[in-house]
Design a protein around this motif. Structure first.
Motif: not given
Ligand SMILES: [Zn+2]
Length: 133
Positions: A21-34, A113-117
């Motif tokens: 869950d931490g990874i997914l929210s971090f990715c969402k936060m950084n979107h559209p950047n990596e 960035y959902e569970d299956d991504d």
């Protein structure tokens, strides 16, 4: 299929739900950047257990690149790999990703960035199955 000649340990990766869950929210936060994070955990006989995340001190991220240019990561035995996001395209590792492989496992998360991504890869660019524990 039997693979008796295969010497290499077959990697197995497990990840706590909190870490996922931490990874997914971090990715969402950084979107559209990596976004890029260090995976922390333990490794034994090819089995990797991940239960923590560290924000790299010197990462450079952009829309199509996340990495550690010219900077080796600190040699910490609890750093078992890295995870980064692919805001566009698939979750397959690029050549750059493989050239910058760090640790035992490289995880890549694709948008949205959902569970299956989330996908895990070894240094040869082969997918490693992983379990949420
Ligand atoms: Zn990548």
């Amino acid at each position: 299929m039997l693979q008796l000649k295969k010497k290499k340990f077959k990697r197995k990766v497990s990840l706590t739900k909190e870490t996922r869950d931490g990874i997914l929210s971090f990715c969402k936060m950084n979107h559209p950047n990596e976004g890029i994070l260090i995976l922390r955990g333990k490794a034994k006989h090819g089995d990797v257990f991940i239960d923590g995340l560290v924000i790299p001190p010197f990462s450079e991220t952009g829309a199509d690149f996340a990495g550690f240019p010219n900077n080796p990561l600190p040699l910490d035995p609890s750093y078992v790999g890295i995870v980064h996001s692919h805001p566009v395209g698939s979750a397959e590792p690029s050549l750059t990703d493989l050239n910058n492989f760090f640790g035992l496992v490289s995880m890549i998360v694709k948008s949205p960035y959902e569970d299956d991504d989330i996908f895990a890869w070894d240094s040869d660019g082969k997918e490693i199955p992983f379990a949420i524990v």
